[in-house]
Structures are given as C-alpha cells and as structure tokens.
Scaffold this motif. Sequence first.
Motif, PDB file in Angstrom:
ATOM      1  N   ASN A 154       0.837  -1.196   0.000  1.00 16.97           N
ATOM      2  CA  ASN A 154       0.000   0.000   0.000  1.00 16.97           C
ATOM      3  C   ASN A 154       0.870   1.244   0.000  1.00 16.97           C
ATOM      4  N   LEU A 155       0.292   2.326  -0.505  1.00 22.50           N
ATOM      5  CA  LEU A 155       1.056   3.567  -0.678  1.00 22.50           C
ATOM      6  C   LEU A 155       1.020   4.434   0.572  1.00 22.50           C
ATOM      7  N   THR A 156       2.163   5.008   0.925  1.00 21.45           N
ATOM      8  CA  THR A 156       2.162   6.084   1.917  1.00 21.45           C
ATOM      9  C   THR A 156       2.928   7.264   1.316  1.00 21.45           C
ATOM     10  N   ASN A 157       2.559   8.468   1.713  1.00 25.00           N
ATOM     11  CA  ASN A 157       3.320   9.644   1.273  1.00 25.00           C
ATOM     12  C   ASN A 157       2.984  10.846   2.143  1.00 25.00           C
ATOM     13  N   ASN A 158       3.710  11.901   1.898  1.00 28.07           N
ATOM     14  CA  ASN A 158       3.570  13.112   2.704  1.00 28.07           C
ATOM     15  C   ASN A 158       2.892  14.249   1.959  1.00 28.07           C
ATOM     16  N   LYS A 159       2.571  14.030   0.688  1.00 31.76           N
ATOM     17  CA  LYS A 159       2.034  15.148  -0.107  1.00 31.76           C
ATOM     18  C   LYS A 159       0.525  15.264   0.001  1.00 31.76           C
ATOM     19  N   ARG A 160      -0.152  14.150  -0.253  1.00 30.90           N
ATOM     20  CA  ARG A 160      -1.615  14.188  -0.261  1.00 30.90           C
ATOM     21  C   ARG A 160      -2.176  12.763  -0.260  1.00 30.90           C
ATOM     22  N   LEU A 231      -1.822   7.337   4.208  1.00 31.51           N
ATOM     23  CA  LEU A 231      -1.748   5.962   3.713  1.00 31.51           C
ATOM     24  C   LEU A 231      -2.944   5.705   2.809  1.00 31.51           C
ATOM     25  N   THR A 232      -2.670   5.223   1.614  1.00 34.05           N
ATOM     26  CA  THR A 232      -3.741   4.907   0.672  1.00 34.05           C
ATOM     27  C   THR A 232      -3.792   3.403   0.446  1.00 34.05           C
ATOM     28  N   VAL A 233      -4.958   2.825   0.750  1.00 34.11           N
ATOM     29  CA  VAL A 233      -5.128   1.386   0.564  1.00 34.11           C
ATOM     30  C   VAL A 233      -5.247   1.107  -0.932  1.00 34.11           C
ATOM     31  N   SER A 234      -4.210   0.547  -1.499  1.00 42.32           N
ATOM     32  CA  SER A 234      -4.200   0.289  -2.948  1.00 42.32           C
ATOM     33  C   SER A 234      -4.003  -1.193  -3.265  1.00 42.32           C
ATOM     34  N   ASN A 235      -3.381  -1.935  -2.351  1.00 47.40           N
ATOM     35  CA  ASN A 235      -3.119  -3.370  -2.598  1.00 47.40           C
ATOM     36  C   ASN A 235      -2.635  -3.631  -4.016  1.00 47.40           C
ATOM     37  N   HIS A 236      -1.707  -2.782  -4.503  1.00 48.27           N
ATOM     38  CA  HIS A 236      -1.367  -2.855  -5.933  1.00 48.27           C
ATOM     39  C   HIS A 236      -0.523  -4.064  -6.319  1.00 48.27           C
ATOM     40  N   VAL A 237       0.160  -4.656  -5.350  1.00 48.13           N
ATOM     41  CA  VAL A 237       0.910  -5.887  -5.671  1.00 48.13           C
ATOM     42  C   VAL A 237       1.169  -6.680  -4.398  1.00 48.13           C
ATOM     43  N   TYR A 238       1.254  -7.992  -4.542  1.00 44.28           N
ATOM     44  CA  TYR A 238       1.606  -8.884  -3.434  1.00 44.28           C
ATOM     45  C   TYR A 238       3.098  -9.145  -3.491  1.00 44.28           C
ATOM     46  N   SER A 239       3.784  -8.954  -2.367  1.00 36.82           N
ATOM     47  CA  SER A 239       5.234  -9.202  -2.319  1.00 36.82           C
ATOM     48  C   SER A 239       5.547 -10.456  -1.531  1.00 36.82           C
ATOM     49  N   MET A 292      -1.862   8.401  11.297  1.00 34.88           N
ATOM     50  CA  MET A 292      -1.869   8.528   9.830  1.00 34.88           C
ATOM     51  C   MET A 292      -3.294   8.702   9.329  1.00 34.88           C
ATOM     52  N   GLN A 293      -3.415   9.452   8.241  1.00 30.63           N
ATOM     53  CA  GLN A 293      -4.712   9.633   7.606  1.00 30.63           C
ATOM     54  C   GLN A 293      -4.859   8.560   6.525  1.00 30.63           C
ATOM     55  N   VAL A 294      -5.888   7.735   6.652  1.00 30.03           N
ATOM     56  CA  VAL A 294      -6.038   6.583   5.759  1.00 30.03           C
ATOM     57  C   VAL A 294      -7.192   6.784   4.791  1.00 30.03           C
ATOM     58  N   ASN A 295      -6.966   6.516   3.511  1.00 34.32           N
ATOM     59  CA  ASN A 295      -8.082   6.507   2.561  1.00 34.32           C
ATOM     60  C   ASN A 295      -8.005   5.283   1.668  1.00 34.32           C
ATOM     61  N   GLU A 296      -9.172   4.860   1.194  1.00 30.26           N
ATOM     62  CA  GLU A 296      -9.236   3.737   0.263  1.00 30.26           C
ATOM     63  C   GLU A 296      -9.178   4.300  -1.147  1.00 30.26           C
ATOM     64  N   LEU A 297      -8.391   3.680  -1.989  1.00 31.55           N
ATOM     65  CA  LEU A 297      -8.397   4.090  -3.386  1.00 31.55           C
ATOM     66  C   LEU A 297      -9.737   3.655  -3.985  1.00 31.55           C
ATOM     67  N   PRO A 298     -10.547   4.592  -4.513  1.00 27.54           N
ATOM     68  CA  PRO A 298     -11.856   4.197  -5.044  1.00 27.54           C
ATOM     69  C   PRO A 298     -11.699   3.141  -6.155  1.00 27.54           C
ATOM     70  N   ALA A 299     -12.646   2.235  -6.238  1.00 26.87           N
ATOM     71  CA  ALA A 299     -12.554   1.110  -7.183  1.00 26.87           C
ATOM     72  C   ALA A 299     -12.322   1.585  -8.617  1.00 26.87           C
ATOM     73  N   ALA A 300     -13.000   2.657  -8.987  1.00 26.05           N
ATOM     74  CA  ALA A 300     -12.865   3.157 -10.363  1.00 26.05           C
ATOM     75  C   ALA A 300     -11.427   3.612 -10.627  1.00 26.05           C
ATOM     76  N   GLU A 301     -10.815   4.228  -9.606  1.00 22.31           N
ATOM     77  CA  GLU A 301      -9.433   4.691  -9.756  1.00 22.31           C
ATOM     78  C   GLU A 301      -8.456   3.516  -9.743  1.00 22.31           C
ATOM     79  N   ALA A 302      -8.755   2.512  -8.938  1.00 23.56           N
ATOM     80  CA  ALA A 302      -7.929   1.303  -8.930  1.00 23.56           C
ATOM     81  C   ALA A 302      -7.946   0.673 -10.316  1.00 23.56           C
TER      82      ALA A 302
END
Length: 338
Positions: A154-160, A231-239, A292-302
């Motif tokens: 999942n993604l974390t960053n300091n910008k937005r 933190l953005t919940v993206s689950n973009h890849v399994y490691s 941390m501020q957590v958001n889910e990546l909307p399905a359409a954006e995923a």
Amino acid sequence: KFSKLTMVGALAGLMAAGVATQALAQDFKPRIVRFGYGLVEDSNQGRAARFFAQEVEKASGGKMKVRAIGNASLGSDTQMQQALIGGAQEMMVGSTATLVGLAPEMAVWDTPFLFSNVKEADAVLDGPVGEKIKATLEPKGMVGLVYWENGFRNLTNNKRPIAKLEDLQDVKLRVMQNNVFLDSFKALGANAVPLPFSELFTALETKAVDGQENPYNTVLSSKFYEVQKYLTVSNHVYSPWIVTVSKKWWDGLSAAEKKVLQDAAIKSRDFERKDTREEAAKALADIKTKGMQVNELPAAEANRMRDKLTSVNAGIAKTVGQGTWDAVQGAVKQARDA
Ligand code: TK8
C-alpha cells in the motif's frame, strides 16, 4: 517382578537411543548459521527468523546454531545475496524483488495485481511453478527454501491522499531496486526513485523522497507513521519474501543437516504467514491510532491504475520468458477457480 520382557524392551530402547545419538553425532557438525534480514527485530520478519532459529537448534540437538541478525546489519538485500554467493554468509530472507538482477524469472512476482488474495498467492508460490522459479537461484549460487509473506503493498506519502491516479503525479516515490517497480510507478506518473530498504526511513525523514509502498506490517514495524502522513489502501501488488541459503555452504552439509533446515523452513513459513496475517488484519486500526490519515483508493481509480499498469506486463513477460509468464497466469487461474 522385573520380567524378562521388560528387560529386553529396556535394552532395545537403550540401544536405539545409542544408535540415534551416534547418528546425530556423525550427521551434525557444530555450525553457526548467520541468518540476515532487513527489518527490525520486532517485526513479522524478525519473529519468524527467531522461530526458524529455535526449530533448527531443537532439531539438530543443539549442533546448528542460527544467529538471526536483523536491521540490515549484515547489509541490504543485494549485499547479503552477494555474501551468500561468495560463502561469507550462510542464510538470509529478503524480497524476491531484489533478486531479479540475478534471477530474472523472479520478476513475475512483481506483476501488479497478480494475486487478488493470499489463497491464490500460497497456491501459486508453493505449487510447481513457484518451485520452478525458486530453483533458478541454484545456478546463481543460492538455494531457495521457502517463500514467506511480505504482503499486499500500500502507498504512503507526505504530499496528499492518493484519491485518483493523477494524485501520484509529482510524488517522489521510493521503489525497490528492480525495473518492474520502476516501470510500474513511472507508468502511473510518479517520480520513482529506487533505493535499498535500509536507506528508506532516513530518506523519508530527510524528505529526500515523499513516499514509499509496503505492507501495513512494515509501515508499523519500521515506524513509517512517524515520517508519513497519508496511507492509501491500494493493494497494488503482493510481495513474497524468500528464504535462501548459500549454495557454497549448502553443498558441504550432510543430508540430515539439509533436512533439518528444509523442515524448519517449512515450519517457519507456516508460522510467518499466520503471524503476518493476524498482524495485518488489525494493522489499519493501529496505523490510524498512530496518527496517519487513511483513505481507500476508489474502485474506479484502482481500475484506471490497473489499465495503466497492463503496459508493464509485456515487459515482464519478456524478462521472465513467455513460458514462465503463461505458467504463472495459468496457475493463478487454477487457484482462482479452485
Ligand atoms: C526488507 C525488504 C522489504 C521490502 C522493501 O529487507 O524493500 O520495500 O518490502 O521488506 O525486503
């Protein structure tokens, strides 16, 4: 009262014990096994490394002593790999992603959105195609024992908060040192910077990079919440992680010693996956508590991300070979339909 039968039984027992001790003495030499890993000791990686150490010590009658050494104290993933190949270090656990330079077929595990759940990951990694890819390490000087779970990233960053694809635009994002990760995040529009994990916390702290991507467990154990806002919940890849042994050292072990390591590795895998999943299941709440501020990546954006990322698939297929690509896709489908 002391019957003949009891006597015979006791004698047989003593003899069997004697034989076992003798076999143990012959088959096991006193050995120190340096087992390096990158995360802190208080992490899923550290807990499983210590579990493995205990299992090996028990099963070898105390002859094989595993020194689990975390925090990248023995070096980054790639430095430890070189130490294994040269025979200067016996064992390690690290990302499959950092092995791609040596064993290109490992790149297939970095395919974005390859697995949609851990059931698929376990089936494919532990199945024939996972074994086959693991075996490509041997000619390179390492023996792969088992895959452990690092987890969904999942993604974390300091910008937005990343609420749409475009939000990644000018984000300076640390990625693992591997072309699939570099190409993937470039395709998504981020400014991708490859760095070893051992340098990541400092890079985030000094704002050399804005963000990173790793499973929840690592965000917690490495205290990324101290230096990351979103933190953005993206689950973009399994490691996956992979436990490897120096082939130089392995070739000098007895069959009994090899079996102890192999059996303990399998036990450690089962322990590690269970522990990691339990921790991940409650991690998001812990991460929020840490501020941390957590958001889910909307399905359409995923889905938009997924579409962009299919452009890297052709490159991965070329790196790993079409045969391996097809075999993995087939195994995923089979696991999905099971
Ligand atoms: C730890 C790394 C880490 C990986 C990364 O040595 O580099 O981001 O996820 O787990 O292998």
